[in-house]
Design a protein around this motif. Structure first.
Motif, PDB file in Angstrom:
ATOM      1  N   GLN A   1       0.845  -1.201   0.000  1.00 57.90           N
ATOM      2  CA  GLN A   1       0.000   0.000   0.000  1.00 57.90           C
ATOM      3  C   GLN A   1       0.878   1.248   0.000  1.00 57.90           C
ATOM      4  N   GLY A   2       0.568   2.174  -0.877  1.00 63.89           N
ATOM      5  CA  GLY A   2       1.355   3.401  -0.954  1.00 63.89           C
ATOM      6  C   GLY A   2       2.574   3.304  -1.851  1.00 63.89           C
TER       7      GLY A   2
ATOM      8  N   ALA B   1       7.477   5.995  -2.262  1.00 66.30           N
ATOM      9  CA  ALA B   1       7.287   6.907  -1.130  1.00 66.30           C
ATOM     10  C   ALA B   1       8.154   6.495   0.050  1.00 66.30           C
ATOM     11  N   ARG B   2       8.280   5.199   0.260  1.00 64.54           N
ATOM     12  CA  ARG B   2       9.142   4.721   1.352  1.00 64.54           C
ATOM     13  C   ARG B   2      10.610   5.055   1.053  1.00 64.54           C
TER      14      ARG B   2
ATOM     15  N   CYS C   1       3.803   4.361   8.364  1.00 66.50           N
ATOM     16  CA  CYS C   1       4.150   3.608   7.162  1.00 66.50           C
ATOM     17  C   CYS C   1       2.906   2.891   6.618  1.00 66.50           C
ATOM     18  N   PRO C   2       2.531   3.120   5.358  1.00 66.60           N
ATOM     19  CA  PRO C   2       3.264   3.883   4.355  1.00 66.60           C
ATOM     20  C   PRO C   2       3.167   5.377   4.613  1.00 66.60           C
ATOM     21  N   PRO C   3       4.219   6.122   4.293  1.00 63.75           N
ATOM     22  CA  PRO C   3       4.132   7.572   4.457  1.00 63.75           C
ATOM     23  C   PRO C   3       3.118   8.149   3.477  1.00 63.75           C
ATOM     24  N   PRO C   4       2.208   9.021   3.938  1.00 61.24           N
ATOM     25  CA  PRO C   4       1.256   9.637   3.012  1.00 61.24           C
ATOM     26  C   PRO C   4       1.992  10.408   1.923  1.00 61.24           C
ATOM     27  N   LEU C   5       1.429  10.416   0.732  1.00 65.10           N
ATOM     28  CA  LEU C   5       2.100  11.081  -0.391  1.00 65.10           C
ATOM     29  C   LEU C   5       2.456  12.533  -0.091  1.00 65.10           C
TER      30      LEU C   5
ATOM     31  N   ALA D   1       5.549  12.512   2.182  1.00 69.01           N
ATOM     32  CA  ALA D   1       6.739  12.005   1.491  1.00 69.01           C
ATOM     33  C   ALA D   1       7.218  13.007   0.451  1.00 69.01           C
TER      34      ALA D   1
END
Length: 325
Positions: A165-166, A170-171, A237-241, A244
């Motif tokens: 997810q995400g 982004a990570r 995590c996941p970092p929001p767009l 990030a």
């Protein structure tokens, strides 16, 4: 967290001194450096406790990633932390391969330029809707002196897990942001020390007003990079767009300014191979480009802002600072 960071700093100082960093960049065997890092257990910092890891959050790991930047570590340590976490939390958990794992997102072409991949044993590649594990063999140097990125040809096979997810980028972006923030912090201290020691026309160059103004800008950019990096990791995590994108955009812009001012203050000595400055400024430029520079992330952030009906202040408060009351 301070205990974790102190132990990690000591580990890096012993396992990755700058003479060893230079040797690895030049093609020396990195096995001893990697074995020391792997034996420490920090590679599983993000793996959930139920899967044998430490279960730390991105916010808790962010200071460790900054330390990697401060030491210009040439191996994919933060990347391996992310890879091992993603493989552990996959719907069908995957046993991580031994050795360093670099991260990549496959685009439309078959060629990949993978940051920090020179010493990697495997690649974790996001392609289509899946994550793919590939051997990091057969790559080619990028042709840039001292660059630890590697160019690979990649053909997707059977994925080992669905895309998280995400997404992977982004990570990777918040990791690069932390590395930049760490290197910028180190360069600011290094440059201030040099300006206080270098005497010209009877006084330290750090007492010259024009130079002081430039160093003030440098310090501002280093602080902005640290805050943006912390922001990118704070939302989980996941970092929001938006978080990030803000982290990578701000730190990438800061990387260029910090590197330029550091070289301006040091003068010609800054580009000499024997002097450490160029190790860190090369890393800043490499991490600035990795996983998208400021223009790439600004476009994504702008599109996300325009697609949201909230007022700008509310958007910043809720999308970029979601955990701040």
């Amino acid at each position: 967290m301070s205990d974790f960071l102190d132990a990690f700093e000591k580990l890096l100082a012993n396992a990755a001194p700058l003479h060893a960093v230079r040797a690895v960049e030049a093609g020396a065997d990195s096995a001893a450096m990697w074995d020391a890092l792997a034996a420490s257990g920090f590679l599983d910092a993000l793996v959930p406790e139920g899967r044998g890891g430490a279960g730390l959050t991105l916010a808790e790991v962010q200071p460790l990633w900054m330390a990697l930047g401060r030491h210009a570590v040439p191996l994919p340590v933060g990347e391996t932390m992310i890879a091992r976490m993603l493989l552990a939390i996959a719907p069908e958990p995957v046993e991580p391969p031994q050795g360093p794992i670099a991260l990549a997102v496959a685009g439309k072409g078959a060629a990949l330029i993978v940051p920090q991949a020179q010493g990697a044993a495997h690649l974790l590649v996001e392609a289509g809707d899946g994550l793919h594990l590939a051997l990091a063999s057969g790559g080619e140097a990028t042709g840039v002196a001292g660059d630890v990125a590697v160019r690979f040809s990649f053909t997707p096979g059977e994925p080992v897990a669905p895309s998280p997810q995400g997404g992977l980028r982004a990570r990777a972006a918040v990791l690069r942001a932390a590395l930049i923030a760490g290197a910028a912090n180190h360069l600011t201290a290094m440059t201030a020390a040099y300006a206080g020691e270098r005497v010209q026309f009877g006084k330290a160059i750090g007492r010259q007003q024009a130079l002081q103004q430039q160093m003030a800008v440098m310090a501002e950019e280093a602080v902005a990079a640290r805050i943006a990096s912390e922001l990118g990791c704070a939302a989980g995590c996941p970092p929001p767009l938006p978080a990030a994108a803000t982290a990578k955009s701000v730190t990438s812009r800061a990387a260029a300014k910090v590197a330029a001012i550091a070289h301006g203050v040091h003068g010609a000595i800054g580009i000499s191979a024997e002097y450490d400055l160029q190790l860190f400024t090369r890393r800043l430029h490499q991490w600035r480009l990795a996983d998208g520079g400021e223009r790439y992330w600004n476009r994504l952030l702008g599109a996300a802002r325009l697609a949201d009906g909230a007022r700008s202040v509310d958007y910043v408060r809720t999308a970029i600072f979601p955990n701040q009351d």
